[in-house]
Design an enzyme around this catalytic site. Sequence first.
Site, mmCIF file in Angstrom:
data_model
loop_
_atom_site.group_PDB
_atom_site.id
_atom_site.type_symbol
_atom_site.label_atom_id
_atom_site.label_comp_id
_atom_site.label_asym_id
_atom_site.label_seq_id
_atom_site.Cartn_x
_atom_site.Cartn_y
_atom_site.Cartn_z
ATOM 1 N N ASP A 107 -42.186 -29.552 32.926
ATOM 2 C CA ASP A 107 -41.144 -28.577 33.276
ATOM 3 C C ASP A 107 -40.508 -27.946 32.047
ATOM 4 O OD1 ASP A 107 -41.691 -29.753 35.677
ATOM 5 O OD2 ASP A 107 -39.686 -30.569 35.997
ATOM 6 N N ASP A 195 -38.782 -22.663 34.670
ATOM 7 C CA ASP A 195 -39.327 -23.987 34.377
ATOM 8 C C ASP A 195 -40.782 -23.792 33.965
ATOM 9 O OD1 ASP A 195 -36.955 -25.145 35.195
ATOM 10 O OD2 ASP A 195 -37.878 -26.505 36.647
ATOM 11 N N HIS A 244 -42.178 -25.033 41.240
ATOM 12 C CA HIS A 244 -43.327 -25.419 40.423
ATOM 13 C C HIS A 244 -44.641 -25.141 41.159
ATOM 14 C CE1 HIS A 244 -40.384 -28.366 38.354
ATOM 15 N NE2 HIS A 244 -40.119 -27.100 38.118
ATOM 16 N N ASP A 246 -47.552 -26.447 40.450
ATOM 17 C CA ASP A 246 -48.619 -27.439 40.266
ATOM 18 C C ASP A 246 -48.791 -28.440 41.410
ATOM 19 O OD1 ASP A 246 -46.261 -28.670 39.537
ATOM 20 O OD2 ASP A 246 -47.008 -29.464 37.640
ATOM 21 N N ARG A 263 -48.736 -23.467 52.291
ATOM 22 C CA ARG A 263 -47.831 -22.591 51.540
ATOM 23 C C ARG A 263 -48.258 -21.131 51.466
ATOM 24 N NH1 ARG A 263 -45.719 -27.151 47.173
ATOM 25 N NH2 ARG A 263 -44.734 -28.397 48.812
ATOM 26 N N SER A 297 -39.677 -34.513 45.116
ATOM 27 C CA SER A 297 -40.857 -33.691 45.397
ATOM 28 C C SER A 297 -41.422 -33.997 46.773
ATOM 29 C CB SER A 297 -41.925 -33.931 44.334
ATOM 30 O OG SER A 297 -41.389 -33.719 43.053
ATOM 31 N N SER A 298 -42.342 -33.179 47.216
ATOM 32 C CA SER A 298 -42.943 -33.339 48.541
ATOM 33 C C SER A 298 -44.180 -34.240 48.453
ATOM 34 C CB SER A 298 -43.342 -31.968 49.088
ATOM 35 O OG SER A 298 -44.537 -31.539 48.467
HETATM 36 O O1 DAV Z 1 -44.354 -29.958 46.405
HETATM 37 O O2 DAV Z 1 -42.429 -30.794 45.920
HETATM 38 C C1 DAV Z 1 -43.430 -30.609 43.205
HETATM 39 C C2 DAV Z 1 -43.825 -30.092 41.859
HETATM 40 C C3 DAV Z 1 -43.257 -30.915 40.791
HETATM 41 N N1 DAV Z 1 -43.578 -30.371 39.484
HETATM 42 C C4 DAV Z 1 -43.432 -30.135 45.624
HETATM 43 C C5 DAV Z 1 -43.541 -29.567 44.251
#
Ligand code: DAV
Length: 366
Positions: A107, A195, A244, A246, A263, A297-298
Amino acid sequence: MAKIVSSWNDWDPLKRVIVGRCDNSMIPPEEPATSEKVPVDSEMRGMWGLRPLATVERGNECLENLVKILEDHGVVVDRPTPLQWNQAIGTPDFRNDSMMTCMPPRDILLTIGNEIMASANSFRCRYFEYLAYWPLMKQYFDEDPEFKWTQAPRPRLTDASYKHNYYDEKISLEERLVRTANKDFVTTEVEPMWDAADVMRMGKDLFIQHGLTTNRTAMEWFQRYYPELRVHAVNFPGDPYPIHIDATFVPLRPGLIINNPQRHLPEEQRAIFEANDWQIVDAAQPAHTEPPALCYSSVWLSMNCLVLDPKTVIVEASEVYQQEQMDKLGMNVLPCDLRDAYPFGGGLHCSTADVYREGTCEDYFP
Ligand code: DAV
């Protein structure tokens, strides 16, 4: 004197990398930008303080697993120097009751060619995080005569940088999605904020996600700073918490990207890849239905892999579907037990920052 810093993309053979550390990590106090990305039903709402020591030790153990795999594959690994993140901070423009962590490095540091630039994050609690990397930056500066040590313009992060009460407790998931679709995010456009993990580097092209952590002014800034590169804004209307790129849109090698099936990259943004014969494959389902405790994060950190070279990828050990898919896509998969580091800010890609990959700046989208 040697060449230490060079990297143009996320797939060329990796030779040197930074891996974060969980030491002294905090759950930061609420502030204008952070509360917007903590889901309403999260157990982290309204609490802040030092993360429990046992979780810090376990997170560090996971990062050591990653370090070992990297070193076994001949990659030189550098580590940041954590600060006491529980200190209050202040600038002429704001005060915050604590900092956060030096996870994840992805980040904070953006490597483009022989330059590593510290980012312009929108979270006040991350304002001084770059200091954890300054000893490494000084070392690269001393040892590599071509290394460009850079800091992006520091945002002021006054109240004018945020839309206030933008998301309140009552906002529904549907309303979040409407705002994402309208590209209506918590940050304003008074200054560039970004970021580094929102920037996907592909040689001559930078694909930058417009979302909760990176604004349009940042993209304009990037285009002027790198006139020889092409900056593309991308956005993913299916993501209620877009932050983000990634865990959303992840290249594995030239010509192949895995895409988060929830997404939805808009058609007109897919066009540049399809016109150049890149294959965009929907990523496998995550193996988990919930993220681990105290995680921002997810579950899609399942996709957040680290490519060692165009044939080799490190994938989280419990993400069996993602491993199977990568194997079928012709990659050698190295599993790494890292899930307990997720609460500190992310998966395998997040937890690292490129220092050196072989290869040069290529034009993949002529
Ligand atoms: O899907 O929560 C997390 C990315 C963390 N760099 C998500 C994105």
